[in-house]
Design an enzyme around this catalytic site. Structure first.
Site, PDB file in Angstrom:
ATOM      1  N   GLU A  48      10.252 -14.153 -11.081  1.00 30.48           N
ATOM      2  CA  GLU A  48       9.523 -12.936 -10.717  1.00 30.48           C
ATOM      3  C   GLU A  48       8.919 -12.226 -11.913  1.00 30.48           C
ATOM      4  OE1 GLU A  48      12.736 -10.846  -8.410  1.00 30.48           O
ATOM      5  OE2 GLU A  48      11.030 -10.339  -7.148  1.00 30.48           O
TER       6      GLU A  48
ATOM      7  N   GLU B 289      19.858 -16.222  -7.389  1.00 30.07           N
ATOM      8  CA  GLU B 289      19.329 -14.895  -7.695  1.00 30.07           C
ATOM      9  C   GLU B 289      18.856 -14.834  -9.154  1.00 30.07           C
ATOM     10  OE1 GLU B 289      18.149 -12.456  -6.385  1.00 30.07           O
ATOM     11  OE2 GLU B 289      18.351 -10.787  -7.772  1.00 30.07           O
TER      12      GLU B 289
ATOM     13  N   LYS C  85       6.762  -4.399  -4.021  1.00 30.64           N
ATOM     14  CA  LYS C  85       8.147  -3.981  -3.867  1.00 30.64           C
ATOM     15  C   LYS C  85       8.624  -4.179  -2.434  1.00 30.64           C
ATOM     16  CE  LYS C  85      12.056  -2.170  -4.982  1.00 30.64           C
ATOM     17  NZ  LYS C  85      12.978  -3.139  -5.606  1.00 30.64           N
TER      18      LYS C  85
ATOM     19  N   CYS D  22       0.824  -1.220   0.000  1.00 30.65           N
ATOM     20  CA  CYS D  22       0.000   0.000   0.000  1.00 30.65           C
ATOM     21  C   CYS D  22       0.859   1.272   0.000  1.00 30.65           C
ATOM     22  CB  CYS D  22      -0.867   0.021   1.246  1.00 30.65           C
ATOM     23  SG  CYS D  22      -1.859  -1.453   1.425  1.00 30.65           S
TER      24      CYS D  22
ATOM     25  N   HIS E 212      21.176 -36.031  -7.642  1.00 28.36           N
ATOM     26  CA  HIS E 212      20.469 -36.583  -6.486  1.00 28.36           C
ATOM     27  C   HIS E 212      18.962 -36.424  -6.624  1.00 28.36           C
ATOM     28  CE1 HIS E 212      24.222 -37.392  -4.451  1.00 28.36           C
ATOM     29  NE2 HIS E 212      24.628 -36.204  -4.909  1.00 28.36           N
TER      30      HIS E 212
ATOM     31  N   TRP F 274      -2.874  -2.769  -1.549  1.00 23.76           N
ATOM     32  CA  TRP F 274      -2.453  -4.122  -1.906  1.00 23.76           C
ATOM     33  C   TRP F 274      -3.173  -5.019  -0.914  1.00 23.76           C
ATOM     34  CZ3 TRP F 274       0.867  -8.073   0.144  1.00 23.76           C
ATOM     35  CH2 TRP F 274       1.331  -8.989  -0.806  1.00 23.76           C
TER      36      TRP F 274
HETATM   37  C1  AGP Z   1      13.605  -8.956  -5.276  1.00 24.75           C
HETATM   38  O1  AGP Z   1      13.585  -8.943  -6.664  1.00 24.75           O
HETATM   39  C2  AGP Z   1      12.319  -9.189  -4.651  1.00 24.75           C
HETATM   40  N1  AGP Z   1      11.373  -8.224  -5.064  1.00 24.75           N
HETATM   41  C3  AGP Z   1      12.290  -9.571  -3.199  1.00 24.75           C
HETATM   42  O2  AGP Z   1      12.813 -10.852  -3.089  1.00 24.75           O
HETATM   43  C4  AGP Z   1      13.018  -8.652  -2.182  1.00 24.75           C
HETATM   44  O3  AGP Z   1      14.394  -8.748  -2.363  1.00 24.75           O
HETATM   45  C5  AGP Z   1      12.618  -9.065  -0.761  1.00 24.75           C
HETATM   46  O4  AGP Z   1      11.248  -8.884  -0.589  1.00 24.75           O
HETATM   47  C6  AGP Z   1      13.382  -8.313   0.309  1.00 24.75           C
HETATM   48  O5  AGP Z   1      13.108  -6.948   0.268  1.00 24.75           O
HETATM   49  P1  AGP Z   1      14.009  -5.905   1.034  1.00 24.75           P
HETATM   50  O6  AGP Z   1      15.364  -5.987   0.436  1.00 24.75           O
HETATM   51  O7  AGP Z   1      13.337  -4.599   0.786  1.00 24.75           O
HETATM   52  O8  AGP Z   1      14.008  -6.300   2.477  1.00 24.75           O
END
Ligand code: AGP
Length: 611
Positions: A491, A484, A606, A2, A507, A76
């Site tokens: 994502e 990553e 985000k 939000c 495995h 959200w």
């Molecule tokens: C990253 O691409 C993601 N959107 C997500 O994994 C993010 O890194 C995670 O939510 C942690 O957020 P922060 O770094 O703001 O704590």
């Protein structure tokens, strides 16, 4: 997640609110709305709708709102589905009092029942509506709005940033903060509230950072902030020094691409004042031999991408400093009754500094006596303010939901931290440090070299876009880069992908390898080269296509891969910084090729400020 914006001033509120909401879109949302006080009818009028801000704009075109006081929100969904009714603002019965809220009211059910017993009727399924109704309840007793708000915050439990307006007080916004970010923007004959800076950066750079349990009374000419006892709190004005351009796309098609291309500068900014000739300076963090000798347990705690950056930190500290480190996902760490005492150092990593689980994990560690060190991007965020020490990742605002430059900055900082510890504990010599320093200083130009090869990666996208499953494999640091890379593809490209330690394939997961499978093999750790390529060969012989990421000059790799992306040579410790960048660009082009909304991927927010 939000977003909140609010305006009180001499101007028209709606354009300011709509502009602010558009700047908050990146946070992820499913509905939006505004409440505006109308000078003519003397009412607070609300317009809100499910879906994008454009839907709200269309609705406002048909039924315009006008006024000089207003609050806006992007929601959200947490309580109740995304819908017009559940969208914020919420109001008391006759739209006298309107409220926008970020966070969660944990005891809302009990309060709702209590209010229903008193005859209150509820329209939505949200926890927020009880805040508006409860204020109304207390306000109806003595017509004192401020005292009603204070009574409400004594009753509600959970996290909240609130913006409140009332038709009886057309000159003011009341704002409250507990465990959810809130700032007050200071203008000339106008003031603002916002859940984060970009919403108001077009109007002001002077802000007050509201602390937990503070209540603010904001009029166009004045801001008063009170603690929860009602005593006035004096604040320093915080100057936001971000360039407004930094929060916008600057000609790139997407924020994500812009942020990918900002990485040379991000790397430079993070090393510039820290890599000194005789050692490493980590802002104000004191970590000398004496401090370190008091620590006998180290945890790195974070979520998502930040966790992977934390894993790089753990790997480097263990490998170079020879001190054991546990890396934990914050949502697991919190509930495992972790072993913590005064000799524990907990390093939390977070871009936003507001991730609910990371923040809670840090608080838990502090309560148990640990020293906490935060690696954070957002200045003034909760984690940054509450940690014992902070190292800022200096990446600037990251708008795209998929983290790119923040990860790179986190990895740079974790590498600096590992080197700092190694130097202090004399695990590396100053000569060795200077060699690595020289390599680090080359990184910005090496990142640029990778970015210049974006067209090569775009060609890979065309070739591999039909892949049904993707495996990312690697060993050591390459395995972390694989994690990553795989997360990025999930994502934004919505493709099923799995990261595996290359040696683990046999495995179990190798049974999934078939002709439509793409295997991305990261092989920058040359001591592990033979082992890694033998795993790649196993995949290829089972029909998979293999795309490798390897260091320049490694022609041997061509025997094992269908395609190779070469990254410039660097010190082995620094390879994650470079090897991750082609993964970002690959995910970006795959997402575009598949027609996805790169900056606002489905179901994601985000900043994850709920558990
Ligand atoms: C990253 O691409 C993601 N959107 C997500 O994994 C993010 O890194 C995670 O939510 C942690 O957020 P922060 O770094 O703001 O704590």
């Amino acid at each position: 997640m939000c977003g909140i914006v609010g305006y009180v001033g001499k101007g028209d509120a709606v354009p300011v609110l709509m502009n602010g909401l558009s700047k908050l879109e990146y946070r992820g949302y499913d509905s939006a709305g505004v409440a505006v006080y109308d000078d003519t009818s003397k009412n607070v009028n609300i317009c809100k709708t499910k879906g994008r801000i454009q839907n709200l704009q269309d609705k406002l075109y048909l039924t315009p709102l006008k006024g000089r006081l207003g609050i806006g929100h992007t929601r959200w969904a947490t309580h109740g589905e995304p819908s017009d009714i559940n969208a914020h603002p919420h109001s008391s019965g006759k739209e006298k009092i309107a409220v926008v809220h970020n966070g969660i009211i944990e005891n809302y059910m009990a309060l709702k029942e209590e209010l229903m017993d008193k005859g209150y009727k509820f329209l939505s399924e949200t926890d927020t509506e009880i805040v508006a109704q409860l204020i109304d309840y207390y306000y109806s007793k003595d017509s004192n709005l401020m005292s009603a708000v204070f009574k409400v915050i004594e009753r509600i439990e959970g996290s909240y940033a609130l913006g409140i307006i009332c038709s009886d007080f057309p000159d003011r916004i009341i704002a409250v903060r507990k465990d959810s970010p809130l700032v007050i923007g200071l203008g000339e004959e106008e003031n603002f509230i916002a859940s984060d800076m970009p919403a108001i950066l077009n109007y002001t750079r002077n802000v007050y950072l509201v602390e937990d349990n503070e209540v603010a009374l904001i009029t166009k000419d004045n801001v008063k902030i009170f603690d929860n006892n009602g005593s006035e709190v004096k604040k320093e004005v915080f100057k936001v020094d971000w360039d407004i351009e930094a929060a916008e796309k600057s000609g790139y098609d997407h924020f994500m691409l812009k942020e990918i291309y900002e990485q040379p500068k991000v790397v430079k900014d993070n090393i510039a004042s820290r890599l000194l000739d005789d050692g490493i300076s980590l802002d104000k963090v004191k970590l000398d031999k004496d401090d370190i000798s008091k620590i006998d347990r180290i945890y790195v705690v974070a979520c998502g991408t930040a966790y992977y950056a934390g894993l790089v930190g753990r790997y480097l500290i263990e490998r170079v400093v020879r001190r054991p480190v546990s890396a934990e996902v914050a949502s697991e760490f919190r509930y495992k009754d972790p072993i913590i005492d005064e000799k524990t150092l907990v390093i939390v990593v977070s871009q936003s500094g507001e991730t609910a689980d990371t923040l809670a994990a840090m608080r838990l560690a502090q309560k148990a006596g640990a020293r906490t060190l935060a690696v954070v991007n957002v200045v003034g965020s909760s984690i940054a303010r509450e940690a014992d020490d902070v190292i800022y990742t200096l990446a600037g605002p990251e708008i795209a939901v998929a983290s790119t430059k923040a990860f790179t900055a986190q990895v740079v900082v974790m590498s600096l931290l590992a080197l700092k510890l190694a130097l202090e504990l004399e695990k590396i010599s100053i000569e060795k440090y200077r060699q690595i320093k020289t390599e680090m200083e080359k990184l910005p130009s090496l990142v640029n070299k990778i970015l210049n090869k974006e067209p090569v990666i775009k060609r890979f996208m065309h070739k591999y876009i039909g892949s049904k499953n993707v495996f990312y494999i690697g060993r050591g640091l390459d395995y972390i880069v694989s994690m990553e890379g795989s997360l990025k593809l999930k994502e934004i490209a919505y493709l099923h992908s799995e990261p595996y330690a290359a040696g683990e394939l046999k495995h179990g997961p190798i049974s999934l390898i078939e002709e439509s499978t793409l295997v991305v093999g990261v092989v920058t750790q040359e001591e592990l080269f033979e082992k890694s390529v033998s795993n790649m060969r196993e995949c290829k012989s089972r029909g998979a296509k293999v795309l490798a990421v390897a260091m320049d000059g490694n022609s041997e790799i061509r025997k094992y891969a269908d395609d190779v992306f070469f990254i410039p040579r660097t010190h082995w410790m620094l390879t994650p910084i470079l090897a991750n960048i082609p993964q970002q660009i690959f995910a970006y082009h795959m997402a575009l090729g598949l027609g996805n909304d790169v900056d606002k991927p489905r179901n994601l927010a985000k900043s994850v400020t709920v558990e």
